[in-house]
Write a protein that holds these residues in place. Structure first.
Motif, PDB file in Angstrom:
ATOM      1  N   TRP A 126       0.832  -1.210   0.000  1.00  0.00           N
ATOM      2  CA  TRP A 126       0.000   0.000   0.000  1.00  0.00           C
ATOM      3  C   TRP A 126       0.865   1.258   0.000  1.00  0.00           C
ATOM      4  O   TRP A 126       0.663   2.169  -0.808  1.00  0.00           O
ATOM      5  CB  TRP A 126      -0.913  -0.050   1.217  1.00  0.00           C
ATOM      6  N   LEU A 127       1.868   1.291   0.886  1.00  0.00           N
ATOM      7  CA  LEU A 127       2.762   2.450   0.944  1.00  0.00           C
ATOM      8  C   LEU A 127       3.515   2.621  -0.371  1.00  0.00           C
ATOM      9  O   LEU A 127       3.708   3.750  -0.848  1.00  0.00           O
ATOM     10  CB  LEU A 127       3.747   2.290   2.099  1.00  0.00           C
ATOM     11  N   ARG A 128       3.917   1.507  -0.973  1.00  0.00           N
ATOM     12  CA  ARG A 128       4.661   1.599  -2.223  1.00  0.00           C
ATOM     13  C   ARG A 128       3.789   2.165  -3.345  1.00  0.00           C
ATOM     14  O   ARG A 128       4.277   2.930  -4.187  1.00  0.00           O
ATOM     15  CB  ARG A 128       5.214   0.233  -2.634  1.00  0.00           C
ATOM     16  N   GLU A 129       2.527   1.811  -3.371  1.00  0.00           N
ATOM     17  CA  GLU A 129       1.647   2.374  -4.394  1.00  0.00           C
ATOM     18  C   GLU A 129       1.497   3.878  -4.225  1.00  0.00           C
ATOM     19  O   GLU A 129       1.431   4.621  -5.212  1.00  0.00           O
ATOM     20  CB  GLU A 129       0.271   1.695  -4.341  1.00  0.00           C
ATOM     21  N   ILE A 130       1.434   4.340  -2.993  1.00  0.00           N
ATOM     22  CA  ILE A 130       1.393   5.781  -2.753  1.00  0.00           C
ATOM     23  C   ILE A 130       2.642   6.440  -3.310  1.00  0.00           C
ATOM     24  O   ILE A 130       2.581   7.484  -3.973  1.00  0.00           O
ATOM     25  CB  ILE A 130       1.255   6.081  -1.244  1.00  0.00           C
ATOM     26  N   ILE A 142      -7.698   0.895   0.087  1.00  0.00           N
ATOM     27  CA  ILE A 142      -6.821  -0.116   0.688  1.00  0.00           C
ATOM     28  C   ILE A 142      -6.556   0.213   2.148  1.00  0.00           C
ATOM     29  O   ILE A 142      -6.443  -0.695   2.991  1.00  0.00           O
ATOM     30  CB  ILE A 142      -5.503  -0.233  -0.100  1.00  0.00           C
ATOM     31  N   CYS A 143      -6.481   1.485   2.463  1.00  0.00           N
ATOM     32  CA  CYS A 143      -6.325   1.870   3.865  1.00  0.00           C
ATOM     33  C   CYS A 143      -7.466   1.298   4.705  1.00  0.00           C
ATOM     34  O   CYS A 143      -7.242   0.757   5.798  1.00  0.00           O
ATOM     35  CB  CYS A 143      -6.274   3.387   3.987  1.00  0.00           C
ATOM     36  N   GLU A 163      -1.672   9.756   4.874  1.00  0.00           N
ATOM     37  CA  GLU A 163      -1.546  11.181   4.562  1.00  0.00           C
ATOM     38  C   GLU A 163      -0.086  11.635   4.626  1.00  0.00           C
ATOM     39  O   GLU A 163       0.386  12.385   3.759  1.00  0.00           O
ATOM     40  CB  GLU A 163      -2.391  11.996   5.536  1.00  0.00           C
ATOM     41  N   ALA A 164       0.635  11.196   5.649  1.00  0.00           N
ATOM     42  CA  ALA A 164       2.033  11.600   5.810  1.00  0.00           C
ATOM     43  C   ALA A 164       2.908  11.010   4.709  1.00  0.00           C
ATOM     44  O   ALA A 164       3.827  11.674   4.201  1.00  0.00           O
ATOM     45  CB  ALA A 164       2.547  11.155   7.182  1.00  0.00           C
ATOM     46  N   THR A 165       2.637   9.772   4.317  1.00  0.00           N
ATOM     47  CA  THR A 165       3.401   9.142   3.249  1.00  0.00           C
ATOM     48  C   THR A 165       3.209   9.882   1.936  1.00  0.00           C
ATOM     49  O   THR A 165       4.175  10.108   1.179  1.00  0.00           O
ATOM     50  CB  THR A 165       2.993   7.671   3.089  1.00  0.00           C
ATOM     51  N   LEU A 166       1.983  10.261   1.643  1.00  0.00           N
ATOM     52  CA  LEU A 166       1.707  11.017   0.425  1.00  0.00           C
ATOM     53  C   LEU A 166       2.473  12.338   0.421  1.00  0.00           C
ATOM     54  O   LEU A 166       3.118  12.693  -0.573  1.00  0.00           O
ATOM     55  CB  LEU A 166       0.206  11.279   0.322  1.00  0.00           C
ATOM     56  N   ASP A 167       2.442  13.063   1.520  1.00  0.00           N
ATOM     57  CA  ASP A 167       3.140  14.347   1.592  1.00  0.00           C
ATOM     58  C   ASP A 167       4.648  14.149   1.465  1.00  0.00           C
ATOM     59  O   ASP A 167       5.321  14.882   0.726  1.00  0.00           O
ATOM     60  CB  ASP A 167       2.799  15.037   2.909  1.00  0.00           C
ATOM     61  N   MET A 168       5.198  13.171   2.182  1.00  0.00           N
ATOM     62  CA  MET A 168       6.628  12.895   2.139  1.00  0.00           C
ATOM     63  C   MET A 168       7.075  12.520   0.738  1.00  0.00           C
ATOM     64  O   MET A 168       8.086  13.015   0.217  1.00  0.00           O
ATOM     65  CB  MET A 168       6.959  11.789   3.143  1.00  0.00           C
ATOM     66  N   ALA A 169       6.315  11.643   0.071  1.00  0.00           N
ATOM     67  CA  ALA A 169       6.682  11.193  -1.271  1.00  0.00           C
ATOM     68  C   ALA A 169       6.643  12.348  -2.271  1.00  0.00           C
ATOM     69  O   ALA A 169       7.524  12.476  -3.133  1.00  0.00           O
ATOM     70  CB  ALA A 169       5.749  10.073  -1.715  1.00  0.00           C
ATOM     71  N   MET A 188      13.349   1.771  -1.495  1.00  0.00           N
ATOM     72  CA  MET A 188      12.342   1.533  -0.462  1.00  0.00           C
ATOM     73  C   MET A 188      11.750   0.134  -0.590  1.00  0.00           C
ATOM     74  O   MET A 188      11.455  -0.520   0.426  1.00  0.00           O
ATOM     75  CB  MET A 188      11.242   2.581  -0.551  1.00  0.00           C
ATOM     76  N   THR A 189      11.575  -0.349  -1.811  1.00  0.00           N
ATOM     77  CA  THR A 189      11.053  -1.699  -2.023  1.00  0.00           C
ATOM     78  C   THR A 189      11.985  -2.736  -1.412  1.00  0.00           C
ATOM     79  O   THR A 189      11.541  -3.706  -0.771  1.00  0.00           O
ATOM     80  CB  THR A 189      10.866  -1.959  -3.524  1.00  0.00           C
ATOM     81  N   TYR A 190      13.290  -2.547  -1.594  1.00  0.00           N
ATOM     82  CA  TYR A 190      14.281  -3.451  -1.008  1.00  0.00           C
ATOM     83  C   TYR A 190      14.231  -3.373   0.515  1.00  0.00           C
ATOM     84  O   TYR A 190      14.280  -4.405   1.209  1.00  0.00           O
ATOM     85  CB  TYR A 190      15.667  -3.061  -1.528  1.00  0.00           C
ATOM     86  N   TYR A 191      14.075  -2.182   1.043  1.00  0.00           N
ATOM     87  CA  TYR A 191      13.936  -2.007   2.491  1.00  0.00           C
ATOM     88  C   TYR A 191      12.684  -2.723   3.001  1.00  0.00           C
ATOM     89  O   TYR A 191      12.722  -3.435   4.014  1.00  0.00           O
ATOM     90  CB  TYR A 191      13.877  -0.516   2.812  1.00  0.00           C
ATOM     91  N   PHE A 192      11.559  -2.558   2.311  1.00  0.00           N
ATOM     92  CA  PHE A 192      10.320  -3.217   2.716  1.00  0.00           C
ATOM     93  C   PHE A 192      10.502  -4.735   2.773  1.00  0.00           C
ATOM     94  O   PHE A 192      10.009  -5.395   3.687  1.00  0.00           O
ATOM     95  CB  PHE A 192       9.195  -2.875   1.742  1.00  0.00           C
TER      96      PHE A 192
END
Length: 363
Positions: A126-130, A142-143, A163-169, A188-192
């Motif tokens: 979900w975070l990666r799609e954002i 999805i949230c 919301e924070a992930t969207l702003d950060m990205a 980030m994908t490798y980190y996940f």
């Protein structure tokens, strides 16, 4: 049926404070022949990062969370790793640094998804799609699906994280080229991937071998996305074919492991008995605490020597952009050391007698 998500067991959860060792240990010299420094805007950026976290309700103003975030100093970490940065890019990278600390604390190894790698995988997808489409992806459906599988106390936090992930990205994308931004998403994908492995390991599981541990540590230590931001924050771009050259890929892997081992050493007093710390793995193999620290330093310094040999080969053919990147990889590693040694929660200076840095270099 999906397994339920459990709160973290107290034996697993990272301790909120530092622990003093029974006997102060000797920390042999770590080899960092790279320049020390700190971006001149660090303190101002640090204050803005805290305001960002309060605004997104990741921490409560005046509460313990704000105090912990200020003590961590996410901008201090970035400012010590990369010494001369574009102002907005510095802020974007520091917000990401804070986001990593807070997201891990709430959801990863010691958080909501402990023991549930499949749940964390869904959360990370979900975070990666954002991150992949920060201007077109509707993250809310999805949230809501994720929330249905979380304990009720995580409902609001999950929404705030979206919301924070969207702003950060969006902040990182704004200061990056398309190639640079997708490099960071790949990192980030490798980190996940590494964090998913991490949450599935129980306290009762056999500890991994040193090689298994280093494979995972290079992932969940966050080295890949950190390296990906080096030229972004400094306002230049490594040519894509140079960045993806096989020798540069090897070098970036070494940087991630070296920085992680530094963190393992500094945080060891706080993480005694924790599986995700190399000295603890060596202790499980029969070493004393001092022997485990000595051997971790040996492994670390061997990797730094390997890095320096590889760096010299790359410098022989590197253009200007890659030459700057190599400089920034050195300050990244040295900055991790300078930041971690000052961390109150690690209490490193209370637990170790420090040797001086080996072979320091001033430029």
């Amino acid at each position: 049926m999906n397994r339920p998500i459990h709160s973290c067991n107290p034996e697993i959860k990272l301790r909120p404070g530092s622990t003093l060792l029974a006997d102060k240990l000797h920390l042999p010299a770590l080899n960092y022949p790279f320049p020390e420094g700190r971006d001149s805007n660090t303190d101002v950026v640090e204050a803005e990062v805290v305001e960002w976290a309060v605004r997104h309700a990741f921490v409560e103003r005046g509460g313990r969370g704000e105090a912990v975030l200020r003590s961590l100093g996410p901008a201090d970490l970035v400012g010590r790793m990369f010494h001369r940065m574009d102002r907005e890019a510095f802020l974007a990278a520091s917000i990401w640094s804070a986001w990593m600390f807070l997201m891990e604390d709430h959801f990863c190894e010691a958080g909501a998804y402990h023991g549930s790698p499949e749940g964390l995988a869904q959360f990370h997808l979900w975070l990666r799609e954002i991150m992949t489409d920060s201007h077109g992806y509707d993250w809310h459906p999805i949230c809501q699906a994720i929330i249905r599988r979380l304990p009720v106390e995580y409902t609001d936090l999950c929404v705030r994280t979206g919301e924070a992930t969207l702003d950060m990205a969006r902040r990182i994308e704004k200061v990056s080229s398309s190639t640079q931004y997708l490099r960071w998403v790949e990192g980030m994908t490798y980190y996940f991937l590494g964090t998913i492995w991490q949450v599935g390991v129980s306290i009762n599981s056999p500890p991994p071998s040193v090689k298994e541990y280093l494979l995972g540590r290079s992932s969940f230590g966050g080295g890949a996305p950190t390296c990906a931001l080096a030229d972004v924050v400094a306002g230049y771009e490594v040519p894509p074919n140079d960045y993806q050259h096989v020798e540069v890929r090897r070098l970036r892997t070494l940087v991630g492991i070296i920085a992680s081992l530094c963190n393992d050493l500094m945080s060891f007093p706080r993480e005694i008995g924790m599986i995700w710390n190399l000295p603890n793995i060596l202790i499980a193999q029969g070493m004393s605490q001092q022997e485990a620290v000595n051997d971790t330093v040996r492994i670390h310094n061997d990797l730094v020597r390997e890095y320096l040999e590889l760096e010299a080969r790359i410098r022989s053919w590197a253009g200007d952009g890659l030459q700057r990147f190599l400089h920034d990889m050195g300050t990244l590693m040295r900055g991790q050391y300078d930041w971690a040694r000052r961390q109150k929660r690690y209490a490193a200076t209370d637990n170790f007698f420090f040797d001086t840095l080996a072979n320091p270099r001033t430029s």
